[in-house]
Design an enzyme around this catalytic site. Structure first.
Site, short mmCIF file in Angstrom:
data_model
loop_
_atom_site.label_atom_id
_atom_site.label_comp_id
_atom_site.label_asym_id
_atom_site.label_seq_id
_atom_site.Cartn_x
_atom_site.Cartn_y
_atom_site.Cartn_z
N THR A 88 -15.33 17.79 -5.21
CA THR A 88 -14.25 18.78 -5.27
C THR A 88 -14.36 19.71 -4.05
OG1 THR A 88 -15.44 20.44 -6.60
CG2 THR A 88 -14.25 18.71 -7.81
N GLY A 89 -13.19 20.16 -3.58
CA GLY A 89 -13.18 21.08 -2.43
C GLY A 89 -13.80 20.47 -1.19
N ALA A 90 -13.33 19.27 -0.83
CA ALA A 90 -13.95 18.56 0.30
C ALA A 90 -13.15 18.71 1.60
CB ALA A 90 -14.12 17.09 -0.05
N ILE A 111 -18.73 23.13 3.29
CA ILE A 111 -19.85 22.37 2.73
C ILE A 111 -19.36 21.03 2.15
CG2 ILE A 111 -21.60 22.37 0.89
CD1 ILE A 111 -21.81 25.46 1.33
N GLY A 112 -18.28 21.06 1.40
CA GLY A 112 -17.76 19.84 0.76
C GLY A 112 -17.37 18.80 1.79
N SER A 126 -25.10 29.05 -6.16
CA SER A 126 -25.34 30.06 -5.11
C SER A 126 -26.58 30.87 -5.51
CB SER A 126 -24.14 31.01 -5.00
OG SER A 126 -24.51 32.22 -4.37
N TYR A 172 -18.24 36.48 -9.13
CA TYR A 172 -18.75 35.28 -8.44
C TYR A 172 -20.16 34.95 -8.93
CZ TYR A 172 -20.22 32.34 -4.46
OH TYR A 172 -20.69 31.32 -3.66
P1 NAP Z 1 -14.93 27.05 2.11
O1 NAP Z 1 -15.22 26.60 3.50
O2 NAP Z 1 -14.07 28.23 1.88
O3 NAP Z 1 -14.34 25.78 1.30
C1 NAP Z 1 -13.97 25.93 -0.03
C2 NAP Z 1 -13.42 24.61 -0.52
O4 NAP Z 1 -13.07 24.77 -1.91
C3 NAP Z 1 -12.16 24.19 0.21
O5 NAP Z 1 -12.21 22.81 0.47
C4 NAP Z 1 -11.05 24.50 -0.80
O6 NAP Z 1 -9.95 23.60 -0.72
C5 NAP Z 1 -11.76 24.28 -2.11
N1 NAP Z 1 -11.07 24.94 -3.22
C6 NAP Z 1 -10.94 26.27 -3.47
N2 NAP Z 1 -10.18 26.46 -4.57
C7 NAP Z 1 -9.86 25.22 -5.03
C8 NAP Z 1 -9.09 24.75 -6.12
N3 NAP Z 1 -8.50 25.61 -6.98
N4 NAP Z 1 -8.95 23.42 -6.30
C9 NAP Z 1 -9.52 22.55 -5.43
N5 NAP Z 1 -10.26 22.94 -4.37
C10 NAP Z 1 -10.41 24.26 -4.17
O7 NAP Z 1 -16.27 27.38 1.33
P2 NAP Z 1 -17.74 26.75 1.39
O8 NAP Z 1 -18.62 27.76 1.99
O9 NAP Z 1 -17.71 25.38 1.95
O10 NAP Z 1 -18.06 26.72 -0.17
C11 NAP Z 1 -18.30 25.52 -0.90
C12 NAP Z 1 -19.12 25.87 -2.14
O11 NAP Z 1 -20.39 26.38 -1.74
C13 NAP Z 1 -18.48 26.97 -3.01
O12 NAP Z 1 -18.63 26.64 -4.37
C14 NAP Z 1 -19.28 28.19 -2.67
O13 NAP Z 1 -19.32 29.13 -3.72
C15 NAP Z 1 -20.65 27.59 -2.42
N6 NAP Z 1 -21.52 28.46 -1.62
C16 NAP Z 1 -21.18 28.78 -0.33
C17 NAP Z 1 -22.02 29.63 0.40
C18 NAP Z 1 -21.72 30.02 1.80
O14 NAP Z 1 -22.41 30.91 2.33
N7 NAP Z 1 -20.76 29.41 2.48
C19 NAP Z 1 -23.17 30.12 -0.19
C20 NAP Z 1 -23.48 29.78 -1.50
C21 NAP Z 1 -22.65 28.94 -2.20
P3 NAP Z 1 -8.54 23.97 -0.02
O15 NAP Z 1 -8.87 24.72 1.25
O16 NAP Z 1 -7.95 22.61 0.21
O17 NAP Z 1 -7.74 24.80 -0.99
#
Ligand code: NAP
Length: 244
Positions: free
Chosen positions: A9-11, A15-16, A140, A153
């Site tokens: 999901t969210g790829a 990260i995805g 997280s 969160y």
């Molecule tokens: P990101 O770059 O903002 O990407 C978020 C992804 O989630 C996007 O692909 C987005 O898709 C998708 N998404 C959001 N809402 C959605 C929905 N309703 N249905 C389907 N897809 C949805 O964030 P990231 O940093 O890669 O985060 C990925 C995961 O890692 C998250 O769960 C986040 O909490 C966790 N995390 C991140 C960090 C960090 O520092 N970056 C730290 C700890 C944990 P669209 O853009 O297509 O809508």
């Protein structure tokens, strides 16, 4: 290694996206979910298909149960099985508790936690039938230690981690492993609002003195998929920012 059918999901971003690329390189069939970032998802598909890799992209707002159902139905109709699920999609909103509206609560909890619960509910019947499978929840460090101004969160991520432990207990006897990967700070759009000064201050608090990269998480996912004896664990990848 056997070719696996894997939903992420969210790829579309961050990260995805990196996990999708890494696992596609391993020869697996990737079902890459996205919500709003259609162009980025299309670019990912084009890039991987050019390399001869197997990828499907599927639009679904996974905060909604019926859309989780559609994503899983599509995968099962086309590939007849699901080997792995990565609950990665997530959002954050930084705000003081008094500013959190019911809508904020619902949006964050539904996107980060309810979605993961629904996806687990949808994929497990097939995994139980096959007596094998795995689930990885991207949580997280804030789910473990709490974050100021990110209470909702943090609650959503703590919920994910306890879901990991509960499902590991429930599904282990069916041959299904369930784990969390709990990142610290990773360089993605999620942190794009942070200034250079703020990032430098955070770096100073991190033992390895650097911000993580999506590849740090993807490498752990790759290892966890190949592993056969780890379940119910919260694996922290945070450069030593937090040691629990
Ligand atoms: P990101 O770059 O903002 O990407 C978020 C992804 O989630 C996007 O692909 C987005 O898709 C998708 N998404 C959001 N809402 C959605 C929905 N309703 N249905 C389907 N897809 C949805 O964030 P990231 O940093 O890669 O985060 C990925 C995961 O890692 C998250 O769960 C986040 O909490 C966790 N995390 C991140 C960090 C960090 O520092 N970056 C730290 C700890 C944990 P669209 O853009 O297509 O809508």
């Amino acid at each position: 290694m056997e070719r696996q059918v894997i939903i992420i999901t969210g790829a579309s971003k961050g990260i995805g996206r990196e996990i999708a690329k890494t696992l596609a390189q391993e020869g697996h069939i990737i079902i890459a979910n996205y919500n709003k970032s259609k162009q980025k998802a299309n670019e990912l598909k084009a890039e991987l298909e050019k390399q001869g890799k197997n990828i499907e992209i599927f639009q679904a707002d996974i905060s909604k149960q019926e859309e989780c159902k559609k994503l899983v139905k599509f995968t099962l109709e086309k590939y007849k099985k699901i080997d792995g699920l990565i609950n990665n999609a997530g959002i954050d909103k930084i705000q003081q508790i008094e500013d959190v509206t019911k809508k904020d609560w619902e949006t964050i909890i539904n996107t980060n936690l309810y979605s993961a619960f629904c996806m687990c509910q949808e994929v497990t019947p097939n995994m139980i039938h096959n007596k094998k499978g795995w689930i990885i929840n991207i949580s997280s460090i804030w789910g473990q230690v709490g974050a100021s101004m990110e209470t909702v969160y943090s609650i959503s991520k703590a919920g994910m981690d306890v879901m990991t432990k509960s499902l590991a207990k429930e599904l282990g006897p069916s041959g299904i492993r369930v784990n969390s990967i709990s990142p610290g700070i990773i360089d993605t759009d999620m942190n794009s609002a942070l200034t250079k000064k703020e990032l430098d201050e955070i770096k100073q608090e991190i033992l390895l003195n650097k911000i993580g990269n999506p590849t740090d998480i993807a490498k752990c996912v790759k290892w966890l998929i190949e592993d056969t004896y780890t379940t119910g664990q919260i694996i922290s990848i945070n450069g030593g920012w937090v040691i629990t």
